[in-house]
Each structure stands twice: as C-alpha cells, then as structure tokens.
Design a protein around this motif. Structure first.
Motif, PDB file in Angstrom:
ATOM      1  N   ASN A  68       0.829  -1.195   0.000  1.00  0.00           N
ATOM      2  CA  ASN A  68       0.000   0.000   0.000  1.00  0.00           C
ATOM      3  C   ASN A  68       0.868   1.250   0.000  1.00  0.00           C
ATOM      4  O   ASN A  68       2.083   1.184   0.216  1.00  0.00           O
ATOM      5  N   LEU A  69       0.246   2.407  -0.233  1.00  0.00           N
ATOM      6  CA  LEU A  69       0.997   3.658  -0.282  1.00  0.00           C
ATOM      7  C   LEU A  69       1.658   3.976   1.058  1.00  0.00           C
ATOM      8  O   LEU A  69       2.732   4.581   1.100  1.00  0.00           O
ATOM      9  N   LYS A  70       1.049   3.536   2.158  1.00  0.00           N
ATOM     10  CA  LYS A  70       1.670   3.718   3.471  1.00  0.00           C
ATOM     11  C   LYS A  70       3.001   2.970   3.536  1.00  0.00           C
ATOM     12  O   LYS A  70       3.982   3.468   4.118  1.00  0.00           O
ATOM     13  N   ASP A  71       3.051   1.766   2.933  1.00  0.00           N
ATOM     14  CA  ASP A  71       4.299   1.003   2.896  1.00  0.00           C
ATOM     15  C   ASP A  71       5.352   1.727   2.070  1.00  0.00           C
ATOM     16  O   ASP A  71       6.534   1.775   2.431  1.00  0.00           O
ATOM     17  N   LYS A  81      10.670  14.894   1.346  1.00  0.00           N
ATOM     18  CA  LYS A  81      10.392  15.282   2.736  1.00  0.00           C
ATOM     19  C   LYS A  81      11.653  15.215   3.592  1.00  0.00           C
ATOM     20  O   LYS A  81      11.837  15.997   4.533  1.00  0.00           O
ATOM     21  N   HIS A 104      12.218   0.513  10.609  1.00  0.00           N
ATOM     22  CA  HIS A 104      11.973   1.960  10.676  1.00  0.00           C
ATOM     23  C   HIS A 104      13.223   2.739  11.061  1.00  0.00           C
ATOM     24  O   HIS A 104      13.965   2.353  11.967  1.00  0.00           O
ATOM     25  N   VAL A 147       4.312   9.111  -4.665  1.00  0.00           N
ATOM     26  CA  VAL A 147       4.416   8.955  -3.213  1.00  0.00           C
ATOM     27  C   VAL A 147       5.879   8.708  -2.799  1.00  0.00           C
ATOM     28  O   VAL A 147       6.354   9.279  -1.807  1.00  0.00           O
ATOM     29  N   ASN A 168      11.120   6.430   3.188  1.00  0.00           N
ATOM     30  CA  ASN A 168      11.644   7.184   4.326  1.00  0.00           C
ATOM     31  C   ASN A 168      12.919   6.524   4.852  1.00  0.00           C
ATOM     32  O   ASN A 168      13.936   7.188   5.096  1.00  0.00           O
ATOM     33  N   SER A 171       8.108  11.138  -0.331  1.00  0.00           N
ATOM     34  CA  SER A 171       8.742  10.632   0.889  1.00  0.00           C
ATOM     35  C   SER A 171      10.221  11.005   0.935  1.00  0.00           C
ATOM     36  O   SER A 171      10.747  11.409   1.977  1.00  0.00           O
ATOM     37  N   LEU A 210       5.635   4.935   1.569  1.00  0.00           N
ATOM     38  CA  LEU A 210       6.134   6.048   2.380  1.00  0.00           C
ATOM     39  C   LEU A 210       7.180   5.579   3.385  1.00  0.00           C
ATOM     40  O   LEU A 210       8.238   6.191   3.542  1.00  0.00           O
ATOM     41  N   GLU A 211       6.891   4.483   4.059  1.00  0.00           N
ATOM     42  CA  GLU A 211       7.797   3.983   5.098  1.00  0.00           C
ATOM     43  C   GLU A 211       9.125   3.512   4.515  1.00  0.00           C
ATOM     44  O   GLU A 211      10.198   3.888   4.990  1.00  0.00           O
TER      45      GLU A 211
END
Length: 432
Positions: free
Chosen positions: A17-20, A60, A121, A53, A26, A57, A22-23
């Motif tokens: 997913n897009l959340k993945d 940012k 992370h 995306v 990052n 990331s 981003l992570e």
C-alpha cells in the motif's frame, strides 16, 4: 509482500500500500549520502501513483529527485551512477496487479547488509525539503559507444511487451544500423504476459519468420529473450551470447549465478576464461563481481547479461545491441551450436513461505543419499554428472520453491525435474 535484495514487491492495494511506500522510502533516505536520487517507473497502471508517493517521501527528507518518468530499469541504474542513488518503481516480470520498488546505491542494487535499514523503521532528522527536476538520459548514446555500428542492416523484430523498453530498445537498434519492427508496443493492446521467459512469444515467433532475429523484453526492460529461426531460445542463450561477445572483446573474468547453464561455464573455460558462481539474484551476482573485479557475467534464468563497466544490473537493452552486432559472425554461430545440445528446464511448485527452509533441509538429506556432490551456496544443488544437475531454492519474489535442472539429454532433464518436484511436494506434505 516480498522484501528482499531484489526489492519490495507485492499486490498493489492488498499487501503493498501507499503507506508502505512512504515507510520504505523514508528508511531508504538514510542510505542516500549524496542527497540526490534518480527515479523512474515501468508501465504498470499503479506506477505513477507509487512514484509520486516515493518521490514525496524522499523529498520530505531533503533528497533532491531527478525524474526520468517511464524508462527501462537499466536507464535508472545508469543514471544513478551519476547521482548517487536511484529508485525503480517496478515489479519486473510479476503480473500487472503487482508493483514494487528497486533500491539503487552508487549504481548497484542494495545488498544483504543494507536491506534491514530499508525494512526496519529509521528516524530521519528533519531537514530542508528536496526539489524535483525532470531528467533526460544519455543512455542510448552511451550504449552505442559500447556497441559500435552494425554492418549489413540486419532485420530485427522487437516485442516490447507493453513495457518501458519502448522508445529505448528500438531507437538504440536503429541508431547502430538495424532495421527494426516493433510489436506489442502498448500495454493496453499487448497480447502476452509481462515475463518473456515464461510466455510462448507466439506473436514474435510469427513476426520473425523472415527476419534475422527477434528480441522480447519484460515490463521494465532488464530481461531479454531471443527468438531465432522460428524458435524461442532458452533464457541462458541470452547470457551465452553476451558472454561470447565479452570473450571476443578480450574479457576473461566472469561471474555466473549458480543456476546458469553449465554450457556457458564450459564455453568460457575453453576460451581461457575463469568462472565464479554466485547465489541466484542480480544483486548477488553483482556483489560477487565487485568483490572479484569480474568483467562480465550474469544470471541465465532471467536472460540477464551484466556488463559492469556499463551498468550494475541485468542489461536487456544493451545486450540486444551487442547480440545484433554479432549476427552472421563465427562467434554468434559457435555459441549457439555449443549450447543447443544442452536442455534446461525451470519449474516451480507452490509452497507456503513459512515452510521453505524446512522443505529445503529435508531435500538436502535426500540429495546427499543420491548425488555425489551437493552445493549449498543457494538452496541445494545436486551434481548428477559433468553435464547434468538439479537445483531447488526458495524464490526471492514469490511463495514458491523453484526447481531448475539441466542435462545434455532432454528426456533425462524432464525426468530429473519431474522426480524432484514430486520429492519437494512429498517433503512439504510430510512436515506441515
């Protein structure tokens, strides 16, 4: 979702997913010392969304983005040498509903020491926002310098497969002097699947009836399969032809993946070269190349020839030009004649990932009873005789165990694969 040195891959919208995105991007920021990153994508429907995306990331975290838009994977690798890092939004040969990210550091894919820093992370210090700049690549001109001009204007058909090789492979081949016909240029009208190593390439076979050769690419343009005289050649032939060209250029030090045809190794040694074997996987081949200053090599199973002086990745587009430059030469016919007496079969069987290691351990015990030599470099490889072998290994990209075999006898090769898959499935039933 698969998280390996081959990159992050998953079915978009389900396990990726897009959340993945981003992570992972990052976390990747912590590895980018240059604060610059090249980014490109293949033609998958979700590609633009994932690329946007991923770019956000990175920016940012103060990373400047150099945007190549839709380009083959080798183009991103080539430009990443100049900028320090790269991202490819692609799931390579996987089905269209998949997508993923390949991470590039200093022109090469990430290694096993860097992977944990991407999937675990990382706290990134706040910094200024990066900027995004459109980038055009000198890839075609750079590749032409390596290949030179091709004589006799050979007639070549290219099956783009709806992928990112469009606009690169045809232009390169035309620029070096070939007459080119392209088929399956657009993904919406493509009649075959993303992986040319597994597709029957019926359209390309038909189109090359009166042409000298045909080339088929995957979606991101790093895999290459050859069609010759109305027949699809094995993926190993692509590598073999690239090796023959390297030997012609005077190169002697090679690295081949453990599942590459023994015929390629024998050919190199007969020509006075040396061979080292790596684990399967582009990043593993390149890692061993860098450790030993190897001049060329690659991965037979993916039709992946690698020329480190040009790129630290499988080079489908460059290789198509190198092969075109050999058409009609003694070297071209010699390697094909040498390899045609060997038969490779690559198959797979679905096994849940949590049981992969246990199944392979079980098979190792059985192989030890049956074969005189066992190699545990990557999975388990049993050496049957000087012309025959079998390898089982867990996939880096799918929930399967791969079974590969080779022999100078076709029926023998078929029996080896059939018996080994049966053994793998029996072992799976036994332990789960």
């Amino acid at each position: 979702m698969k998280k390996t040195i081959s990159g992050i891959r998953g079915i978009f919208g389900e396990d990726l997913n897009l959340k993945d995105v981003l992570e992972f991007c990052n976390n990747f920021s912590s590895l980018i010392k240059s604060k610059k990153c090249v980014i490109g994508k293949d033609t998958r429907p979700s590609g633009q969304m994932v690329k946007d995306v991923a770019s956000a990331s990175l920016m940012k975290n103060g990373i400047d983005i150099f945007n190549l838009e839709t380009v083959p994977t080798p183009v991103v690798f080539r430009e990443a040498r100049n900028y320090g890092a790269g991202l490819v939004i692609s799931s390579s040969h996987n089905p269209l509903e998949w997508n993923g990210i390949k991470f590039i550091i200093e022109g090469r894919g990430i290694n096993e020491h860097e992977l944990p820093k991407i999937i675990e992370h990382q706290e990134i210090l706040k910094t200024k926002i990066g900027i995004e700049t459109d980038l055009s690549s000198s890839y075609i001109d750079d590749a032409k310098k390596i290949i030179g001009n091709v004589e006799n204007n050979p007639e070549i058909v290219i099956d783009i497969g709806g992928g990112a090789a469009k606009g690169f492979a045809p232009e390169l081949l035309k620029k070096i002097g070939c007459n080119v016909l392209s088929i399956n240029e657009n993904l919406s009208e493509c009649t075959r699947g993303p992986d040319p190593t597994s597709d029957n390439l019926a359209d390309l076979i038909q189109a090359t009836t009166k042409k000298e050769i045909g080339f088929a690419f995957d979606l991101d343009g790093d895999r290459l399969v050859v069609v010759r005289n109305g027949k699809k050649q094995s993926a190993d032939v692509t590598l073999g032809l690239g090796v023959a060209k390297s030997l012609e250029l005077g190169y002697k030090k090679f690295v081949l993946s453990i599942d590459t045809s023994v015929s390629v190794e024998k050919f190199i040694k007969e020509k006075g070269g040396t061979v080292q074997r790596s684990k399967v996987g582009e990043a593993n081949v390149i890692d061993l190349m860098l450790q030993n200053n190897a001049q060329a090599g690659g991965e037979g199973s993916s039709g992946g020839f690698i020329l480190p002086e040009f790129n630290y990745c499988r080079e489908g587009i460059l290789t198509s030009g190198l092969i075109a430059s050999m058409l009609g030469t003694t070297e071209f016919n010699e390697i094909l004649n040498y390899m045609e007496s060997y038969y490779q079969i690559r198959d797979k069987t679905k096994i849940d990932s949590e049981f992969h290691d246990k199944v392979i351990d079980e098979i190792k015990s059985e192989f030890s009873k049956e074969y005189s030599e066992i190699i545990s470099l990557d999975g388990i490889k049993g050496i049957i005789d000087e012309n025959s072998w079998v390898l089982i290994r867990k996939s880096n990209t799918e929930d399967i165990i791969r079974v590969s075999a080779e022999s100078n006898n076709e029926e023998k090769c078929k029996k080896i694969v059939k018996d080994t898959i049966k053994l793998v499935n029996q072992s799976y039933e036994k332990i789960r």
